[in-house]
Structure formats: C-alpha cells, structure tokens
Design a protein around this motif. Structure first.
Motif, mmCIF file in Angstrom:
data_model
loop_
_atom_site.group_PDB
_atom_site.id
_atom_site.type_symbol
_atom_site.label_atom_id
_atom_site.label_comp_id
_atom_site.label_asym_id
_atom_site.label_seq_id
_atom_site.Cartn_x
_atom_site.Cartn_y
_atom_site.Cartn_z
ATOM 1 N N TRP A 112 -18.683 96.433 17.547
ATOM 2 C CA TRP A 112 -17.258 96.726 17.537
ATOM 3 C C TRP A 112 -17.008 98.125 18.106
ATOM 4 N N GLY A 113 -17.801 99.078 17.656
ATOM 5 C CA GLY A 113 -17.675 100.440 18.172
ATOM 6 C C GLY A 113 -17.985 100.514 19.656
ATOM 7 N N PHE A 114 -19.031 99.801 20.085
ATOM 8 C CA PHE A 114 -19.363 99.774 21.511
ATOM 9 C C PHE A 114 -18.204 99.232 22.333
ATOM 10 N N SER A 115 -17.551 98.195 21.819
ATOM 11 C CA SER A 115 -16.423 97.607 22.527
ATOM 12 C C SER A 115 -15.309 98.634 22.724
ATOM 13 N N LEU A 116 -15.016 99.389 21.678
ATOM 14 C CA LEU A 116 -13.944 100.382 21.777
ATOM 15 C C LEU A 116 -14.337 101.551 22.677
ATOM 16 N N VAL A 117 -15.575 102.024 22.542
ATOM 17 C CA VAL A 117 -16.040 103.126 23.389
ATOM 18 C C VAL A 117 -16.064 102.700 24.851
ATOM 19 N N ASP A 118 -16.466 101.470 25.102
ATOM 20 C CA ASP A 118 -16.478 100.953 26.475
ATOM 21 C C ASP A 118 -15.071 100.941 27.062
ATOM 22 N N LEU A 126 -6.375 94.628 21.133
ATOM 23 C CA LEU A 126 -7.078 93.342 21.119
ATOM 24 C C LEU A 126 -8.519 93.505 20.645
ATOM 25 N N SER A 127 -9.217 94.525 21.163
ATOM 26 C CA SER A 127 -10.612 94.728 20.774
ATOM 27 C C SER A 127 -10.745 95.352 19.399
ATOM 28 N N GLY A 128 -9.793 96.187 19.028
ATOM 29 C CA GLY A 128 -9.899 96.877 17.755
ATOM 30 C C GLY A 128 -9.435 96.060 16.568
ATOM 31 N N LEU A 129 -8.427 95.223 16.766
ATOM 32 C CA LEU A 129 -7.847 94.497 15.641
ATOM 33 C C LEU A 129 -8.125 92.995 15.645
ATOM 34 N N ILE A 130 -8.294 92.407 16.787
ATOM 35 C CA ILE A 130 -8.479 90.957 16.856
ATOM 36 C C ILE A 130 -9.955 90.596 16.919
ATOM 37 N N LEU A 131 -10.610 90.898 18.034
ATOM 38 C CA LEU A 131 -12.017 90.536 18.222
ATOM 39 C C LEU A 131 -12.614 91.428 19.296
ATOM 40 N N PRO A 132 -13.742 92.050 19.006
ATOM 41 C CA PRO A 132 -14.393 92.860 20.046
ATOM 42 C C PRO A 132 -14.694 92.004 21.278
ATOM 43 N N GLY A 133 -14.350 92.530 22.430
ATOM 44 C CA GLY A 133 -14.534 91.805 23.686
ATOM 45 C C GLY A 133 -13.238 91.254 24.243
ATOM 46 N N MET A 134 -12.229 91.092 23.396
ATOM 47 C CA MET A 134 -10.945 90.568 23.881
ATOM 48 C C MET A 134 -10.264 91.563 24.822
ATOM 49 N N GLY A 135 -10.393 92.839 24.545
ATOM 50 C CA GLY A 135 -9.811 93.847 25.426
ATOM 51 C C GLY A 135 -10.469 93.848 26.792
ATOM 52 N N GLN A 136 -11.784 93.649 26.817
ATOM 53 C CA GLN A 136 -12.487 93.568 28.091
ATOM 54 C C GLN A 136 -12.008 92.355 28.881
ATOM 55 N N LEU A 137 -11.840 91.222 28.205
ATOM 56 C CA LEU A 137 -11.327 90.034 28.896
ATOM 57 C C LEU A 137 -9.915 90.278 29.415
ATOM 58 N N TYR A 138 -9.102 90.949 28.615
ATOM 59 C CA TYR A 138 -7.721 91.235 29.014
ATOM 60 C C TYR A 138 -7.680 92.094 30.274
ATOM 61 N N LEU A 139 -8.626 93.010 30.397
ATOM 62 C CA LEU A 139 -8.667 93.883 31.568
ATOM 63 C C LEU A 139 -9.408 93.262 32.752
ATOM 64 N N GLY A 140 -9.910 92.055 32.590
ATOM 65 C CA GLY A 140 -10.589 91.382 33.688
ATOM 66 C C GLY A 140 -12.075 91.660 33.768
ATOM 67 N N ARG A 141 -12.647 92.268 32.767
ATOM 68 C CA ARG A 141 -14.093 92.532 32.741
ATOM 69 C C ARG A 141 -14.761 91.357 32.028
ATOM 70 N N ARG A 142 -14.823 90.237 32.712
ATOM 71 C CA ARG A 142 -15.235 88.975 32.108
ATOM 72 C C ARG A 142 -16.650 88.980 31.543
ATOM 73 N N ASN A 143 -17.609 89.431 32.316
ATOM 74 C CA ASN A 143 -19.000 89.355 31.861
ATOM 75 C C ASN A 143 -19.213 90.136 30.573
ATOM 76 N N LYS A 144 -18.706 91.352 30.549
ATOM 77 C CA LYS A 144 -18.879 92.176 29.356
ATOM 78 C C LYS A 144 -18.098 91.595 28.181
ATOM 79 N N PRO A 172 -3.835 99.578 28.741
ATOM 80 C CA PRO A 172 -4.921 100.130 27.926
ATOM 81 C C PRO A 172 -4.663 100.014 26.424
ATOM 82 N N ILE A 173 -3.426 100.205 26.018
ATOM 83 C CA ILE A 173 -3.110 100.116 24.588
ATOM 84 C C ILE A 173 -3.269 98.684 24.103
ATOM 85 N N ILE A 174 -2.808 97.735 24.890
ATOM 86 C CA ILE A 174 -2.959 96.322 24.517
ATOM 87 C C ILE A 174 -4.431 95.950 24.446
#
Length: 111
Positions: free
Chosen positions: A91-97, A10-28, A4-6
C-alpha cells in the motif's frame, strides 16, 4: 478534481494499484492489484485455518475459553504479522510510486 488527487484517493482509500490504472500505468497497476489480492487470499486461508478448530469446539459443545482461542492463534502470529507488513508495504509502495510519478511530471513540465 485534478487527476493526481483522484489517483491518490483511489490507491489510498479504495485499493492499491487503482491509481496507477487510473493514470494509465497498466502493468504496475495490475501487478499491485494482483499482489494485494494474493495477500488477501492468503490471509483468508489463515483466518479459516485458525477459526475451524474454534468453530468445531463450539459445535461440539466444548467451552470456548480465551486460552483455547490463544492456543489456536499462537502458531500463526508470526505469519499474520508478516502478511500485515506486506500488505501495508504494498500500500505504501503504491502511494510513494504515485507521488514520484507526480513529481516527475511536475519536473518535466517546468523545464
């Protein structure tokens, strides 16, 4: 580091959506990355549209004054604010998600 921290980094500092990809939530993740890239492309279009008369004035030797620059910026100020709000909103939506996904995982693991 925990996943979760990684993902948050990823979503907070690199690019919104990268954290979702990292967790396997591809579509989002892909949808967020495409939306952010579209906003950045539109922003680049506006920057070039604003900068071209200023660059042209510089190349022709016309003095660049703050009034000339403000005159070029004024018609696009509303759109610039709207684009910035949309960018930070995504960006905020990505983090809240991601936070809600982590909370959902913790609730399920406790039961």
């Amino acid at each position: 580091m925990k996943r979760p921290i990684i993902a948050l980094l990823l979503s907070g500092l690199i690019l919104p959506g990268m954290g979702q990809l990292y967790l396997g939530r591809r579509n989002k993740g892909i949808a967020l990355i495409m939306a952010i890239n579209l906003l950045l492309l539109v922003s680049l279009f506006f920057v070039m549209k604003i900068a071209s008369p200023v660059i042209g004035a510089h190349l022709t030797g016309t003095p660049l004054t703050p009034a000339l620059i403000l005159q070029q910026l004024q018609p696009y100020s509303f759109w610039a604010k709207l684009l910035l709000a949309a960018f930070f909103g995504l960006w905020g939506f990505s983090l809240v998600d991601l936070f809600s996904a982590f909370k959902g995982e913790n609730d399920v693991s406790r039961n």
